[in-house]
Design a protein around this motif. Structure first.
Motif, PDB file in Angstrom:
ATOM      1  N   ALA A 149       0.810  -1.215   0.000  1.00  0.00           N
ATOM      2  CA  ALA A 149       0.000   0.000   0.000  1.00  0.00           C
ATOM      3  C   ALA A 149       0.844   1.265   0.000  1.00  0.00           C
ATOM      4  O   ALA A 149       0.479   2.258  -0.628  1.00  0.00           O
ATOM      5  CB  ALA A 149      -0.942  -0.008   1.205  1.00  0.00           C
ATOM      6  N   VAL A 150       1.975   1.251   0.694  1.00  0.00           N
ATOM      7  CA  VAL A 150       2.802   2.458   0.753  1.00  0.00           C
ATOM      8  C   VAL A 150       3.332   2.802  -0.633  1.00  0.00           C
ATOM      9  O   VAL A 150       3.264   3.960  -1.074  1.00  0.00           O
ATOM     10  CB  VAL A 150       3.961   2.276   1.756  1.00  0.00           C
ATOM     11  CG1 VAL A 150       4.936   3.450   1.674  1.00  0.00           C
ATOM     12  CG2 VAL A 150       3.420   2.149   3.178  1.00  0.00           C
ATOM     13  N   THR A 151       3.844   1.799  -1.344  1.00  0.00           N
ATOM     14  CA  THR A 151       4.352   2.054  -2.699  1.00  0.00           C
ATOM     15  C   THR A 151       3.232   2.514  -3.618  1.00  0.00           C
ATOM     16  O   THR A 151       3.419   3.432  -4.437  1.00  0.00           O
ATOM     17  CB  THR A 151       5.007   0.782  -3.255  1.00  0.00           C
ATOM     18  OG1 THR A 151       6.087   0.404  -2.406  1.00  0.00           O
ATOM     19  CG2 THR A 151       5.546   1.017  -4.662  1.00  0.00           C
ATOM     20  N   ALA A 152       2.068   1.897  -3.502  1.00  0.00           N
ATOM     21  CA  ALA A 152       0.930   2.302  -4.334  1.00  0.00           C
ATOM     22  C   ALA A 152       0.530   3.741  -4.040  1.00  0.00           C
ATOM     23  O   ALA A 152       0.190   4.512  -4.957  1.00  0.00           O
ATOM     24  CB  ALA A 152      -0.249   1.361  -4.113  1.00  0.00           C
ATOM     25  N   LEU A 153       0.573   4.138  -2.774  1.00  0.00           N
ATOM     26  CA  LEU A 153       0.254   5.525  -2.424  1.00  0.00           C
ATOM     27  C   LEU A 153       1.306   6.502  -2.952  1.00  0.00           C
ATOM     28  O   LEU A 153       0.980   7.636  -3.316  1.00  0.00           O
ATOM     29  CB  LEU A 153       0.108   5.664  -0.910  1.00  0.00           C
ATOM     30  CG  LEU A 153      -1.321   5.541  -0.372  1.00  0.00           C
ATOM     31  CD1 LEU A 153      -1.326   5.319   1.125  1.00  0.00           C
ATOM     32  CD2 LEU A 153      -2.132   6.782  -0.732  1.00  0.00           C
ATOM     33  N   VAL A 154       2.552   6.079  -3.004  1.00  0.00           N
ATOM     34  CA  VAL A 154       3.583   6.910  -3.624  1.00  0.00           C
ATOM     35  C   VAL A 154       3.233   7.135  -5.093  1.00  0.00           C
ATOM     36  O   VAL A 154       3.357   8.259  -5.614  1.00  0.00           O
ATOM     37  CB  VAL A 154       4.972   6.258  -3.472  1.00  0.00           C
ATOM     38  CG1 VAL A 154       6.000   6.953  -4.360  1.00  0.00           C
ATOM     39  CG2 VAL A 154       5.427   6.305  -2.016  1.00  0.00           C
ATOM     40  N   HIS A 155       2.781   6.072  -5.784  1.00  0.00           N
ATOM     41  CA  HIS A 155       2.362   6.224  -7.179  1.00  0.00           C
ATOM     42  C   HIS A 155       1.165   7.175  -7.288  1.00  0.00           C
ATOM     43  O   HIS A 155       1.084   7.978  -8.232  1.00  0.00           O
ATOM     44  CB  HIS A 155       1.989   4.869  -7.774  1.00  0.00           C
ATOM     45  CG  HIS A 155       3.132   3.903  -7.871  1.00  0.00           C
ATOM     46  ND1 HIS A 155       4.417   4.303  -8.116  1.00  0.00           N
ATOM     47  CD2 HIS A 155       3.171   2.541  -7.768  1.00  0.00           C
ATOM     48  CE1 HIS A 155       5.211   3.234  -8.154  1.00  0.00           C
ATOM     49  NE2 HIS A 155       4.472   2.163  -7.945  1.00  0.00           N
ATOM     50  N   ALA A 156       0.235   7.082  -6.340  1.00  0.00           N
ATOM     51  CA  ALA A 156      -0.924   7.986  -6.356  1.00  0.00           C
ATOM     52  C   ALA A 156      -0.486   9.432  -6.152  1.00  0.00           C
ATOM     53  O   ALA A 156      -1.027  10.356  -6.772  1.00  0.00           O
ATOM     54  CB  ALA A 156      -1.928   7.565  -5.282  1.00  0.00           C
ATOM     55  N   ALA A 157       0.498   9.640  -5.286  1.00  0.00           N
ATOM     56  CA  ALA A 157       1.030  10.995  -5.090  1.00  0.00           C
ATOM     57  C   ALA A 157       1.713  11.493  -6.363  1.00  0.00           C
ATOM     58  O   ALA A 157       1.610  12.676  -6.704  1.00  0.00           O
ATOM     59  CB  ALA A 157       2.002  11.007  -3.915  1.00  0.00           C
ATOM     60  N   ASP A 158       2.419  10.594  -7.067  1.00  0.00           N
ATOM     61  CA  ASP A 158       2.992  10.959  -8.369  1.00  0.00           C
ATOM     62  C   ASP A 158       1.898  11.481  -9.299  1.00  0.00           C
ATOM     63  O   ASP A 158       2.075  12.482 -10.004  1.00  0.00           O
ATOM     64  CB  ASP A 158       3.649   9.745  -9.031  1.00  0.00           C
ATOM     65  CG  ASP A 158       4.945   9.316  -8.372  1.00  0.00           C
ATOM     66  OD1 ASP A 158       5.588  10.158  -7.717  1.00  0.00           O
ATOM     67  OD2 ASP A 158       5.312   8.135  -8.520  1.00  0.00           O
ATOM     68  N   ALA A 159       0.767  10.752  -9.303  1.00  0.00           N
ATOM     69  CA  ALA A 159      -0.344  11.132 -10.179  1.00  0.00           C
ATOM     70  C   ALA A 159      -0.912  12.495  -9.798  1.00  0.00           C
ATOM     71  O   ALA A 159      -1.271  13.298 -10.672  1.00  0.00           O
ATOM     72  CB  ALA A 159      -1.435  10.063 -10.123  1.00  0.00           C
ATOM     73  N   LEU A 160      -0.999  12.776  -8.497  1.00  0.00           N
ATOM     74  CA  LEU A 160      -1.510  14.072  -8.055  1.00  0.00           C
ATOM     75  C   LEU A 160      -0.561  15.195  -8.466  1.00  0.00           C
ATOM     76  O   LEU A 160      -1.005  16.248  -8.953  1.00  0.00           O
ATOM     77  CB  LEU A 160      -1.706  14.076  -6.534  1.00  0.00           C
ATOM     78  CG  LEU A 160      -2.302  15.372  -5.978  1.00  0.00           C
ATOM     79  CD1 LEU A 160      -3.742  15.535  -6.425  1.00  0.00           C
ATOM     80  CD2 LEU A 160      -2.214  15.405  -4.456  1.00  0.00           C
ATOM     81  N   ILE A 161       0.726  14.985  -8.273  1.00  0.00           N
ATOM     82  CA  ILE A 161       1.708  15.997  -8.658  1.00  0.00           C
ATOM     83  C   ILE A 161       1.607  16.276 -10.154  1.00  0.00           C
ATOM     84  O   ILE A 161       1.634  17.433 -10.595  1.00  0.00           O
ATOM     85  CB  ILE A 161       3.128  15.535  -8.268  1.00  0.00           C
ATOM     86  CG1 ILE A 161       3.278  15.506  -6.741  1.00  0.00           C
ATOM     87  CG2 ILE A 161       4.182  16.437  -8.893  1.00  0.00           C
ATOM     88  CD1 ILE A 161       4.545  14.824  -6.258  1.00  0.00           C
ATOM     89  N   ASP A 162       1.482  15.224 -10.953  1.00  0.00           N
ATOM     90  CA  ASP A 162       1.395  15.385 -12.406  1.00  0.00           C
ATOM     91  C   ASP A 162       0.117  16.118 -12.802  1.00  0.00           C
ATOM     92  O   ASP A 162       0.132  17.003 -13.662  1.00  0.00           O
ATOM     93  CB  ASP A 162       1.458  14.010 -13.075  1.00  0.00           C
ATOM     94  CG  ASP A 162       1.612  14.105 -14.576  1.00  0.00           C
ATOM     95  OD1 ASP A 162       2.576  14.757 -15.037  1.00  0.00           O
ATOM     96  OD2 ASP A 162       0.772  13.542 -15.303  1.00  0.00           O
ATOM     97  N   ALA A 163      -1.013  15.747 -12.171  1.00  0.00           N
ATOM     98  CA  ALA A 163      -2.278  16.415 -12.493  1.00  0.00           C
ATOM     99  C   ALA A 163      -2.249  17.882 -12.095  1.00  0.00           C
ATOM    100  O   ALA A 163      -2.771  18.743 -12.811  1.00  0.00           O
ATOM    101  CB  ALA A 163      -3.435  15.696 -11.794  1.00  0.00           C
TER     102      ALA A 163
END
Length: 297
Positions: A250-264
């Protein structure tokens, strides 16, 4: 991106705070919680500030991550968006259409980005598979099972005492996960064709999708531990395929989600799992809930 965390429960401590702390593109600023003592404990653990005033946190950050029950999340997300904060939210976005729509409208009016953490969409192996099946098309039917053991007799889960999960059950806790996989592959849901209860909090659903396919879902938090797990099987023109098991936590997946937020936030382009998508998930679950209640009368 300066980011704050709203929430101090098990999920905030196990997943959100570690992900925000380790992400190289985030400055983890502080924690706010409904229990100030818990906020201080979590903040001290990660060397950040504990906030007593949530509006003060909004003023100090560019974004917030939310690990709170859906009804609380929705109201605070609206306030955060109006304060100019980008939103990293959890599923379900809300358990009423009205609350979910308020989040979408607040984010749109404020011009802030939103990403909702549907775990499977941010695990590398499963995200790749979903994109491949969506591109392939030609699907005839799908079967999804999301079985948790939170309320099983042999459960030792820290989430078993969660009041909102006890009240809302599997439909709202794991139903969003299943829909987050099925919708991008099979298309939007034209109608919930059937919804029936099973043992414990188990719900069985049949969905009619806009692409012409149908899907069946079995959702539960009451399964024995030995029976717990998630699976999706698709059948169509090219044969049969199943959702792979992801190796990332879950932690790694949340890091990916944060990547997506930064990009958006940087591009202004909405992410596929933004608040508008999460609102559609809420609308489908509300329809299923109404059908369950109708059948119970």
């Amino acid at each position: 991106m300066r980011i704050g965390l709203l929430g101090t429960g098990p999920w905030a401590g196990m997943a959100h705070a570690p992900a925000l702390n380790e992400h190289p593109g985030l400055d983890f600023v502080g924690v706010w919680g409904r229990r100030p003592d818990a906020a201080k404990t979590l903040a001290d653990q990660f060397g950040v500030r504990a906030y007593d005033d949530v509006d003060a946190l909004f003023a100090d950050v560019d974004a917030v991550a939310v690990a709170l029950p859906p009804a609380v999340q929705a109201d605070l997300a609206v306030r955060a968006a109006r304060a100019g904060c980008h939103l990293l939210l959890d599923k379900p976005l809300a358990t009423t259409v009205e609350q979910g729509r308020a989040v979408v409208e607040a984010a749109r009016e404020a011009g802030v980005a939103s990403v909702v953490f549907f775990t499977t969409r941010f695990v590398t192996e499963t995200a790749v598979w979903i994109n491949e099946q969506a591109g392939a098309g030609g699907w005839f039917t799908a079967r999804a099972q999301w079985l948790g053991a939170l309320f099983g007799s042999d459960s030792d889960s820290p989430f078993a005492d969660s009041p909102w999960r006890q009240e809302q059950g599997a439909l709202w806790d794991v139903g969003p996960h299943a829909l987050s996989v099925l919708l991008p592959i099979l298309g939007d849901v034209r109608r919930v064709a059937a919804a029936a209860p099973g043992p414990g909090d188990t719900v069985q659903m049949v969905l009619d999708h806009a692409g012409g396919a149908s899907s069946s879902l079995t959702l539960s938090l009451s399964a024995p531990a030995a029976a717990a797990g998630a699976g999706v099987e698709l059948r169509g023109e090219y044969g049969v395929t199943v959702l792979p098991e992801g190796t990332e936590g879950a932690v790694t997946a949340l890091v990916h989600a944060a990547d997506a937020l930064i990009d958006a936030a940087r591009t202004g382009e909405p992410h596929a799992c933004d608040a508008a998508f999460a609102l559609r998930v809420t609308e489908i679950l509300v329809e299923a809930e109404a059908l369950l209640e109708s059948n119970a009368r």
